[in-house]
Design a protein around this motif. Structure first.
Motif, PDB file in Angstrom:
ATOM      1  N   THR A   1       0.840  -1.193   0.000  1.00 29.23           N
ATOM      2  CA  THR A   1       0.000   0.000   0.000  1.00 29.23           C
ATOM      3  C   THR A   1       0.875   1.243   0.000  1.00 29.23           C
ATOM      4  O   THR A   1       2.046   1.201   0.411  1.00 29.23           O
ATOM      5  CB  THR A   1      -0.929   0.055   1.226  1.00 29.23           C
ATOM      6  OG1 THR A   1      -0.127  -0.007   2.408  1.00 29.23           O
ATOM      7  CG2 THR A   1      -1.921  -1.095   1.224  1.00 29.23           C
ATOM      8  N   LEU A   2       0.291   2.325  -0.466  1.00 34.60           N
ATOM      9  CA  LEU A   2       1.020   3.591  -0.550  1.00 34.60           C
ATOM     10  C   LEU A   2       0.676   4.464   0.650  1.00 34.60           C
ATOM     11  O   LEU A   2      -0.480   4.832   0.849  1.00 34.60           O
ATOM     12  CB  LEU A   2       0.625   4.318  -1.849  1.00 34.60           C
ATOM     13  CG  LEU A   2       1.368   5.631  -2.139  1.00 34.60           C
ATOM     14  CD1 LEU A   2       2.833   5.357  -2.460  1.00 34.60           C
ATOM     15  CD2 LEU A   2       0.707   6.362  -3.315  1.00 34.60           C
ATOM     16  N   HIS A   3       1.666   4.759   1.457  1.00 34.20           N
ATOM     17  CA  HIS A   3       1.459   5.556   2.658  1.00 34.20           C
ATOM     18  C   HIS A   3       1.932   6.984   2.428  1.00 34.20           C
ATOM     19  O   HIS A   3       3.066   7.198   1.998  1.00 34.20           O
ATOM     20  CB  HIS A   3       2.236   4.935   3.827  1.00 34.20           C
ATOM     21  CG  HIS A   3       2.215   5.768   5.068  1.00 34.20           C
ATOM     22  ND1 HIS A   3       1.206   5.681   6.001  1.00 34.20           N
ATOM     23  CD2 HIS A   3       3.059   6.715   5.519  1.00 34.20           C
ATOM     24  CE1 HIS A   3       1.443   6.543   6.970  1.00 34.20           C
ATOM     25  NE2 HIS A   3       2.558   7.180   6.708  1.00 34.20           N
ATOM     26  N   VAL A   4       1.062   7.938   2.726  1.00 34.15           N
ATOM     27  CA  VAL A   4       1.410   9.353   2.599  1.00 34.15           C
ATOM     28  C   VAL A   4       1.699   9.923   3.977  1.00 34.15           C
ATOM     29  O   VAL A   4       0.877   9.800   4.889  1.00 34.15           O
ATOM     30  CB  VAL A   4       0.253  10.170   1.970  1.00 34.15           C
ATOM     31  CG1 VAL A   4       0.618  11.657   1.894  1.00 34.15           C
ATOM     32  CG2 VAL A   4      -0.118   9.634   0.601  1.00 34.15           C
ATOM     33  N   ASP A   5       2.876  10.508   4.142  1.00 35.68           N
ATOM     34  CA  ASP A   5       3.154  11.251   5.364  1.00 35.68           C
ATOM     35  C   ASP A   5       2.571  12.644   5.145  1.00 35.68           C
ATOM     36  O   ASP A   5       3.191  13.507   4.514  1.00 35.68           O
ATOM     37  CB  ASP A   5       4.661  11.322   5.621  1.00 35.68           C
ATOM     38  CG  ASP A   5       5.010  12.195   6.827  1.00 35.68           C
ATOM     39  OD1 ASP A   5       6.206  12.284   7.159  1.00 35.68           O
ATOM     40  OD2 ASP A   5       4.096  12.797   7.421  1.00 35.68           O
ATOM     41  N   TRP A   6       1.351  12.829   5.680  1.00 36.60           N
ATOM     42  CA  TRP A   6       0.646  14.086   5.427  1.00 36.60           C
ATOM     43  C   TRP A   6       1.349  15.289   6.038  1.00 36.60           C
ATOM     44  O   TRP A   6       1.119  16.424   5.600  1.00 36.60           O
ATOM     45  CB  TRP A   6      -0.789  13.986   5.966  1.00 36.60           C
ATOM     46  CG  TRP A   6      -1.628  13.058   5.160  1.00 36.60           C
ATOM     47  CD1 TRP A   6      -2.033  11.801   5.483  1.00 36.60           C
ATOM     48  CD2 TRP A   6      -2.160  13.307   3.842  1.00 36.60           C
ATOM     49  NE1 TRP A   6      -2.781  11.259   4.470  1.00 36.60           N
ATOM     50  CE2 TRP A   6      -2.881  12.157   3.461  1.00 36.60           C
ATOM     51  CE3 TRP A   6      -2.085  14.402   2.969  1.00 36.60           C
ATOM     52  CZ2 TRP A   6      -3.529  12.057   2.232  1.00 36.60           C
ATOM     53  CZ3 TRP A   6      -2.739  14.302   1.744  1.00 36.60           C
ATOM     54  CH2 TRP A   6      -3.444  13.146   1.387  1.00 36.60           C
ATOM     55  N   THR A   7       2.163  15.048   7.071  1.00 37.22           N
ATOM     56  CA  THR A   7       2.827  16.194   7.698  1.00 37.22           C
ATOM     57  C   THR A   7       3.963  16.706   6.822  1.00 37.22           C
ATOM     58  O   THR A   7       4.427  17.826   7.001  1.00 37.22           O
ATOM     59  CB  THR A   7       3.391  15.834   9.092  1.00 37.22           C
ATOM     60  OG1 THR A   7       4.442  14.879   8.944  1.00 37.22           O
ATOM     61  CG2 THR A   7       2.317  15.271   9.994  1.00 37.22           C
ATOM     62  N   ALA A   8       4.390  15.860   5.870  1.00 38.83           N
ATOM     63  CA  ALA A   8       5.472  16.267   4.974  1.00 38.83           C
ATOM     64  C   ALA A   8       4.950  16.709   3.601  1.00 38.83           C
ATOM     65  O   ALA A   8       5.525  17.587   2.967  1.00 38.83           O
ATOM     66  CB  ALA A   8       6.468  15.125   4.806  1.00 38.83           C
ATOM     67  N   CYS A   9       3.864  16.084   3.154  1.00 40.60           N
ATOM     68  CA  CYS A   9       3.300  16.363   1.827  1.00 40.60           C
ATOM     69  C   CYS A   9       2.987  17.837   1.650  1.00 40.60           C
ATOM     70  O   CYS A   9       2.421  18.472   2.537  1.00 40.60           O
ATOM     71  CB  CYS A   9       2.038  15.523   1.640  1.00 40.60           C
ATOM     72  SG  CYS A   9       1.182  15.847   0.074  1.00 40.60           S
ATOM     73  N   ASP A  10       3.357  18.358   0.491  1.00 41.14           N
ATOM     74  CA  ASP A  10       3.116  19.767   0.217  1.00 41.14           C
ATOM     75  C   ASP A  10       2.241  19.962  -1.019  1.00 41.14           C
ATOM     76  O   ASP A  10       2.118  21.068  -1.532  1.00 41.14           O
ATOM     77  CB  ASP A  10       4.465  20.481   0.036  1.00 41.14           C
ATOM     78  CG  ASP A  10       4.359  21.988   0.204  1.00 41.14           C
ATOM     79  OD1 ASP A  10       5.103  22.714  -0.484  1.00 41.14           O
ATOM     80  OD2 ASP A  10       3.513  22.428   1.008  1.00 41.14           O
TER      81      ASP A  10
END
Lengths: 427, 82
Positions: free
Chosen positions: B16-25
């Protein structure tokens, strides 16, 4: 036992007063002004024979977490595996939810129950460090209790008291870990579970202070005793904070299975006819009154309404108040409390708040694009997209409001309000 | 005693693809490399087409997913179960 003087500037007066002892007040009835009193009232804390003993005891008792997620308490202990790094245990009293007062009340009333529970969990996980994470107003009581225990050489694992900032998300598990690791009290990305890697990368067990207080009583009185209150699936008692249009708002203890009507009665009953109750706090769900009066406070009982017992927060709404307006103000608050780390939350919640505000004010001001469909569309965009559940909880609140107050939505879109006044209508 | 891993995430062969939302811009490179899985929301942030929190990466998109992870300028992506 040494007697202790009250800490200077002790802020008891600012905390919610504890309820008088009533039958079934296991936690609130176990309070004492100092360590000596606590031991006289509750008896000594047993030393459990092996680290696994606590886990088994808690599994038999069926104790659920009281911080909101209702995760079975034993599971966090089971998930800590002995390894190179010593575990960390945390008592969480950040109580970021504005409508909740139970954690502060518990620390003011029975701090040694909480610290007994923390000591038990520390022993069971062979922890090297323990923390008590509290809001500024609970610092004096917390510090005093810890110092008493230090002087009495009670705890093998030293307890450090750390102040939690007054932010809604400060008590979120990864925010707690972040703060205790020397960073800000803001949620972190969760690729790894906290029990595997938490404070400074060490296995960490975070428990709400109420959960720890229950653990301290279960260790003394056993799992069968624990199950004498509550229901089969939701055993034991819980601390509820009841507020809004009730005669005696405050913290009240009750067994799970109590109905919302009984809970409101324990809080003095309605001070004015009620329209709805918000169950679960600002991330909870609205239930219409009087139908909700018969709903039992259990997970299964509340699930059909999209609600859960959570951290025991019940806010009542007067019949004359506008539920859309009340919800709009909550969403304004929640949007402002975004940690502003994650795009969908940082941009989506203010957008949702703006549309909801326009809808709440709609009888007086028509703002283009203000539709129920737009509220739902935004809810769908932000739900599940963020490092923590702040967007999810806000969406839950909004969706429940659009459903519970659908008559108000229709009225507002038609240019009128069904109620006499805005706000909560509490006296 | 509790079974080892009793409280871990279920063991699965799925990636699965995990997004680190705190880093995503919201730069959007991932949405260009994985258009089958991702779209951009109105603020530019990736959103899974199926509405899941962590979209499953089918075998055929594994290479593209690796590229997306490598290409993210904020290092906000990780593959889970890979």
């Amino acid at each position: 036992m040494t007697l202790t003087e009250p800490a200077p500037g002790q802020a008891f007066g600012r905390l919610a007063p504890p309820t008088p002892r009533t039958s079934g007040s296991r936690l609130l009835g176990a309070g004492a002004p100092d360590l000596a009193g606590h031991l006289r009232r509750n008896g000594p804390l047993p030393r459990l024979p092996r680290p696994q003993a606590l886990e088994l005891l808690l599994r038999d008792a069926g104790l659920l977490g009281h911080g909101g997620a209702a995760f079975p308490a034993w599971r966090k202990l089971a998930a800590v595996h002995p390894g190179r790094r010593r575990a960390v245990v945390v008592a969480n009293a950040a109580e970021g939810e504005p409508a909740s007062r139970k954690d502060r009340t518990l620390l003011a009333t029975a701090p040694h129950l909480v610290l007994d529970g923390l000591a038990l969990v520390a022993a069971a996980t062979r922890a090297g460090d323990a923390y008590l994470y509290v809001t500024a107003d609970a610092l004096p009581a917390a510090t005093r209790a810890v110092q008493e225990r230090v002087r009495a050489h009670r705890d093998d694992v030293p307890v450090t008291v750390v102040e939690a900032p007054d932010l809604f998300v400060a008590g979120e598990e990864s925010a707690v870990v972040s703060r205790l690791s020397g960073g800000p009290a803001l949620p972190r990305d969760k690729f790894t579970m906290t029990v595997e890697s938490g404070v400074n990368g060490r296995p960490t067990v975070v428990h709400n202070v109420e959960t720890l207080a229950h653990i301290a009583l279960v260790a003394r009185h056993g799992s069968r005793w624990f199950r004498e209150a509550g229901t089969e699936d939701d055993p034991g008692t819980f601390l509820a904070t009841v507020s809004g249009a009730v005669a005696a708002p405050g913290v009240h203890e009750a067994p799970y299975g109590v109905t919302l009507g009984e809970l409101v009665a324990r809080a003095g009953g309605p001070s004015t006819p009620l329209q709805a109750v918000l169950v679960g706090g600002y991330h909870g769900a609205w239930l219409a009154w009087p139908g909700a009066a018969d709903v039992p406070v259990t997970r299964a009982g509340l699930r059909p309404y999209g609600a859960a017992p959570g951290a025991g927060v019940v806010v009542t709404l007067a019949a004359g108040a506008c539920g859309l307006h009340a919800t709009s103000r909550l969403v304004d608050y929640l949007a402002g409390q975004s940690a502003a780390q994650c795009g969908p939350c940082m941009f989506g919640l203010p957008r949702m708040a703006a549309v909801l505000r326009a809808l709440a004010l709609a009888p007086h001001a028509r703002v283009p694009g203000t539709t129920a469909a737009e509220v739902e569309r935004l809810a769908g965009v932000v739900d599940g997209r963020g490092a923590c559940k702040h967007p999810d909880g806000t969406v839950r609140l909004v969706r429940s409001a659009m459903s519970a107050f659908r008559a108000d939505v229709q009225a507002h879109l038609a240019g009128r309000c069904l109620h006499e006044y805005a706000g909560w209508g509490a006296r | 005693m509790s079974a080892p891993g009793a409280t871990r995430a279920p063991v699965t062969r799925e990636v699965t693809l995990h997004v680190d939302w705190t880093a995503c811009d919201g730069r959007g490179l991932c949405t260009e490399l994985l258009p089958e899985l991702l779209v951009r929301d109105e603020w530019g942030y990736p959103r899974s087409r199926d509405g899941s929190r962590e979209p499953v990466v089918p075998r055929g998109l594994r290479r593209a997913a690796d590229d997306a992870v490598a290409a993210c300028p904020l290092l906000a992506l990780r593959l889970r179960g890979a």
